[in-house]
Design a protein around this motif. Sequence first.
Motif, PDB file in Angstrom:
ATOM      1  N   ILE A 126       0.826  -1.209   0.000  1.00  0.00           N
ATOM      2  CA  ILE A 126       0.000   0.000   0.000  1.00  0.00           C
ATOM      3  C   ILE A 126       0.856   1.254   0.000  1.00  0.00           C
ATOM      4  CG2 ILE A 126      -0.217   0.276   2.495  1.00  0.00           C
ATOM      5  CD1 ILE A 126      -3.156   0.479   0.072  1.00  0.00           C
ATOM      6  N   SER A 127       2.097   1.154   0.495  1.00  0.00           N
ATOM      7  CA  SER A 127       2.995   2.310   0.537  1.00  0.00           C
ATOM      8  C   SER A 127       3.439   2.751  -0.844  1.00  0.00           C
ATOM      9  CB  SER A 127       4.225   1.980   1.390  1.00  0.00           C
ATOM     10  OG  SER A 127       4.989   0.936   0.800  1.00  0.00           O
ATOM     11  N   LYS A 128       3.301   1.862  -1.838  1.00  0.00           N
ATOM     12  CA  LYS A 128       3.694   2.203  -3.197  1.00  0.00           C
ATOM     13  C   LYS A 128       2.561   2.853  -3.986  1.00  0.00           C
ATOM     14  CE  LYS A 128       7.171  -1.467  -3.535  1.00  0.00           C
ATOM     15  NZ  LYS A 128       7.648  -2.634  -4.315  1.00  0.00           N
ATOM     16  N   ILE A 129       1.368   2.892  -3.414  1.00  0.00           N
ATOM     17  CA  ILE A 129       0.218   3.508  -4.080  1.00  0.00           C
ATOM     18  C   ILE A 129       0.073   4.945  -3.570  1.00  0.00           C
ATOM     19  CG2 ILE A 129      -2.266   3.394  -4.464  1.00  0.00           C
ATOM     20  CD1 ILE A 129      -2.083   0.375  -4.091  1.00  0.00           C
ATOM     21  N   LEU A 130       0.246   5.900  -4.460  1.00  0.00           N
ATOM     22  CA  LEU A 130       0.226   7.307  -4.058  1.00  0.00           C
ATOM     23  C   LEU A 130      -1.178   7.800  -3.744  1.00  0.00           C
ATOM     24  CD1 LEU A 130       2.789   8.876  -6.557  1.00  0.00           C
ATOM     25  CD2 LEU A 130       3.166   8.092  -4.215  1.00  0.00           C
ATOM     26  N   GLY A 131      -2.189   7.145  -4.278  1.00  0.00           N
ATOM     27  CA  GLY A 131      -3.549   7.575  -3.987  1.00  0.00           C
ATOM     28  C   GLY A 131      -4.558   7.008  -4.955  1.00  0.00           C
ATOM     29  N   LEU A 132      -5.804   7.359  -4.713  1.00  0.00           N
ATOM     30  CA  LEU A 132      -6.943   6.896  -5.509  1.00  0.00           C
ATOM     31  C   LEU A 132      -7.671   8.094  -6.090  1.00  0.00           C
ATOM     32  CD1 LEU A 132      -9.267   4.903  -6.354  1.00  0.00           C
ATOM     33  CD2 LEU A 132     -10.161   5.184  -4.024  1.00  0.00           C
ATOM     34  N   GLY A 133      -7.809   8.136  -7.413  1.00  0.00           N
ATOM     35  CA  GLY A 133      -8.591   9.166  -8.087  1.00  0.00           C
ATOM     36  C   GLY A 133      -9.929   8.608  -8.513  1.00  0.00           C
ATOM     37  N   ILE A 134     -11.008   9.301  -8.153  1.00  0.00           N
ATOM     38  CA  ILE A 134     -12.366   8.809  -8.424  1.00  0.00           C
ATOM     39  C   ILE A 134     -13.144   9.820  -9.256  1.00  0.00           C
ATOM     40  CG2 ILE A 134     -14.589   8.172  -7.410  1.00  0.00           C
ATOM     41  CD1 ILE A 134     -13.173   7.132  -4.997  1.00  0.00           C
ATOM     42  N   GLY A 135     -13.802   9.319 -10.272  1.00  0.00           N
ATOM     43  CA  GLY A 135     -14.772  10.105 -11.017  1.00  0.00           C
ATOM     44  C   GLY A 135     -16.147   9.516 -10.784  1.00  0.00           C
ATOM     45  N   ILE A 136     -17.079  10.334 -10.306  1.00  0.00           N
ATOM     46  CA  ILE A 136     -18.421   9.835 -10.000  1.00  0.00           C
ATOM     47  C   ILE A 136     -19.457  10.776 -10.604  1.00  0.00           C
ATOM     48  CG2 ILE A 136     -18.438  11.027  -7.757  1.00  0.00           C
ATOM     49  CD1 ILE A 136     -20.162   8.706  -6.686  1.00  0.00           C
ATOM     50  N   THR A 137     -20.540  10.201 -11.073  1.00  0.00           N
ATOM     51  CA  THR A 137     -21.606  11.002 -11.648  1.00  0.00           C
ATOM     52  C   THR A 137     -22.280  11.855 -10.573  1.00  0.00           C
ATOM     53  OG1 THR A 137     -23.608  10.890 -13.034  1.00  0.00           O
ATOM     54  CG2 THR A 137     -23.357   9.219 -11.333  1.00  0.00           C
ATOM     55  N   GLY A 138     -22.816  12.989 -10.980  1.00  0.00           N
ATOM     56  CA  GLY A 138     -23.483  13.886 -10.035  1.00  0.00           C
ATOM     57  C   GLY A 138     -22.577  15.029  -9.608  1.00  0.00           C
ATOM     58  N   ARG A 139     -23.097  15.869  -8.738  1.00  0.00           N
ATOM     59  CA  ARG A 139     -22.343  17.041  -8.301  1.00  0.00           C
ATOM     60  C   ARG A 139     -21.333  16.678  -7.221  1.00  0.00           C
ATOM     61  NH1 ARG A 139     -26.866  19.240 -10.235  1.00  0.00           N
ATOM     62  NH2 ARG A 139     -28.236  18.755  -8.493  1.00  0.00           N
ATOM     63  N   VAL A 140     -20.143  17.253  -7.387  1.00  0.00           N
ATOM     64  CA  VAL A 140     -19.028  16.984  -6.479  1.00  0.00           C
ATOM     65  C   VAL A 140     -18.347  18.297  -6.131  1.00  0.00           C
ATOM     66  CG1 VAL A 140     -16.760  15.868  -6.254  1.00  0.00           C
ATOM     67  CG2 VAL A 140     -18.610  14.678  -7.448  1.00  0.00           C
ATOM     68  N   ASN A 141     -18.042  18.487  -4.851  1.00  0.00           N
ATOM     69  CA  ASN A 141     -17.202  19.612  -4.446  1.00  0.00           C
ATOM     70  C   ASN A 141     -15.777  19.085  -4.348  1.00  0.00           C
ATOM     71  OD1 ASN A 141     -15.726  21.615  -3.072  1.00  0.00           O
ATOM     72  ND2 ASN A 141     -17.565  22.352  -2.034  1.00  0.00           N
ATOM     73  N   VAL A 142     -14.985  19.365  -5.376  1.00  0.00           N
ATOM     74  CA  VAL A 142     -13.638  18.806  -5.441  1.00  0.00           C
ATOM     75  C   VAL A 142     -12.752  19.337  -4.324  1.00  0.00           C
ATOM     76  CG1 VAL A 142     -12.760  20.586  -7.004  1.00  0.00           C
ATOM     77  CG2 VAL A 142     -11.735  18.319  -7.028  1.00  0.00           C
ATOM     78  N   HIS A 143     -13.093  20.508  -3.778  1.00  0.00           N
ATOM     79  CA  HIS A 143     -12.279  21.109  -2.724  1.00  0.00           C
ATOM     80  C   HIS A 143     -12.450  20.386  -1.390  1.00  0.00           C
ATOM     81  CE1 HIS A 143     -11.665  24.242  -5.638  1.00  0.00           C
ATOM     82  NE2 HIS A 143     -12.940  24.563  -5.640  1.00  0.00           N
ATOM     83  N   THR A 144     -13.651  19.905  -1.119  1.00  0.00           N
ATOM     84  CA  THR A 144     -13.924  19.240   0.155  1.00  0.00           C
ATOM     85  C   THR A 144     -14.057  17.730   0.027  1.00  0.00           C
ATOM     86  OG1 THR A 144     -16.332  19.453  -0.083  1.00  0.00           O
ATOM     87  CG2 THR A 144     -15.150  21.297   0.958  1.00  0.00           C
ATOM     88  N   GLY A 145     -14.270  17.255  -1.219  1.00  0.00           N
ATOM     89  CA  GLY A 145     -14.474  15.825  -1.418  1.00  0.00           C
ATOM     90  C   GLY A 145     -15.885  15.369  -1.125  1.00  0.00           C
ATOM     91  N   GLU A 146     -16.819  16.320  -1.052  1.00  0.00           N
ATOM     92  CA  GLU A 146     -18.225  15.965  -0.814  1.00  0.00           C
ATOM     93  C   GLU A 146     -18.905  15.571  -2.119  1.00  0.00           C
ATOM     94  OE1 GLU A 146     -20.207  18.740   2.312  1.00  0.00           O
ATOM     95  OE2 GLU A 146     -18.657  19.920   1.306  1.00  0.00           O
ATOM     96  N   THR A 147     -19.771  14.576  -2.047  1.00  0.00           N
ATOM     97  CA  THR A 147     -20.624  14.199  -3.167  1.00  0.00           C
ATOM     98  C   THR A 147     -22.070  14.462  -2.740  1.00  0.00           C
ATOM     99  OG1 THR A 147     -20.568  11.915  -2.357  1.00  0.00           O
ATOM    100  CG2 THR A 147     -19.052  12.486  -4.131  1.00  0.00           C
ATOM    101  N   PHE A 148     -22.827  15.110  -3.605  1.00  0.00           N
ATOM    102  CA  PHE A 148     -24.144  15.613  -3.199  1.00  0.00           C
ATOM    103  C   PHE A 148     -25.310  14.783  -3.713  1.00  0.00           C
ATOM    104  CE2 PHE A 148     -21.175  19.082  -2.871  1.00  0.00           C
ATOM    105  CZ  PHE A 148     -21.498  19.657  -1.648  1.00  0.00           C
ATOM    106  N   ASN A 149     -25.057  13.936  -4.717  1.00  0.00           N
ATOM    107  CA  ASN A 149     -26.115  13.092  -5.234  1.00  0.00           C
ATOM    108  C   ASN A 149     -26.045  11.671  -4.688  1.00  0.00           C
ATOM    109  OD1 ASN A 149     -25.368  15.171  -7.569  1.00  0.00           O
ATOM    110  ND2 ASN A 149     -27.551  14.744  -7.678  1.00  0.00           N
ATOM    111  N   TYR A 150     -24.828  11.242  -4.368  1.00  0.00           N
ATOM    112  CA  TYR A 150     -24.632   9.880  -3.855  1.00  0.00           C
ATOM    113  C   TYR A 150     -23.690   9.903  -2.647  1.00  0.00           C
ATOM    114  CZ  TYR A 150     -26.741   8.564  -8.275  1.00  0.00           C
ATOM    115  OH  TYR A 150     -27.606   8.455  -9.338  1.00  0.00           O
TER     116      TYR A 150
END
Length: 382
Positions: A126-150
């Motif tokens: 897991i130390s070799k994985i820098l992170g997880l990028g997610i694309g999800i349908t619906g409205r997203v606040n990219v600054h806070t990571g909130e999803t408003f539809n799901y």
Amino acid sequence: MEYVRILSKMNKAMTIPEIAEAVQTSIPTVTAIITDLLENNWIVVEGKRETGRGRNPAIYSVNTEQFYAIGLIIGLKKAQMVIISIKQSEVYKKSISDFNLENTKVCLNQIVDFISACIKEFEVSISKILGLGIGITGRVNVHTGETFNYFNFMDVPFKQYLETRLKMPVYVENDTRITGFTECEFGKGKGSNNLILINLDRGLGLSMVVNGKLLLGNSGFAGEFGHMKFGTKERLCICGKKGCLGTEVSGYALQLDFEEALSKGCQSLLVTEDQAEEISFFDILEGANNGDLTSIDLIQAQGLKLGEALGSILNLLNPKDVIIGGSFVVVNDLLLDSVKMGLKKTCLPMVIKECRIMLSELSANVYCRGAASLIFKSHDFI
């Protein structure tokens, strides 16, 4: 990490003097740091630089087996994940079968379990994985990571919840902006500083690149093209308002158009009137390609309306490129020619003259790579 960053962004193996010049540091200092990076297995000796004189110097590159990123696209009916190396090559891919996106704890756990199982199957620390990028349908606040539809029923943002469960950094973004970013990294938008990407699928979305940067907006909601009031049919939108463009230009709208056309007596090779509810917009797109006149007429009408609405956006932003992606690209010129005709009705001639209007050539699978690449982008590795 600065040296790893430079080697990654240069996209080629470099000698110690070349690295020293890039970081504006003395050769002895760079030599000591390179030695340390080699010992930690962050970089590797790729070979020798043929100079034709004296001893050939070693050339160094990033160890691709030390840096990975995960990309996940969560759609209404499909969730697909890839793992890519720092060179952005795909090393693992998997999708969930029989998936339905729902705003429930069960669905959330299904996604977390899926990610965890994939990481375990990939067999990397897991130390070799820098992170997880997610694309999800619906409205997203990219600054806070909130999803408003799901997944909006938790006390913490979706991003924070996943980071706690998965023990890694998470970047959450709207799926349409992921497609825009992916187009700039891997598609026809590469090198374009001013770009509009239209995502014409079950819904209608838009992402914008302005002066080389993806436009997010104050709350991460920039690009809600489908909710602009260009509609004329007074259909009620899921947002609760009428006149939204997405109610008349989208896959969902195409199904409604098809049902209305049949109720008015139009004939179709696809179905009889009493079977209209069984026809999906994918069937209608296929029908158009197979010569079904009703399907062709409906798609051309949507393309014309899209072009008319898009003309106002072009007049406002004056982009260099417009790329249309999503499921509708399968009908090719049936859509593109109609969009261009609509643009001529509303767009200023000087604006459209130097703007390229194109269909995306990327498959939906590539968008997962785009989501993963956001992680490397956040570390300034690409």
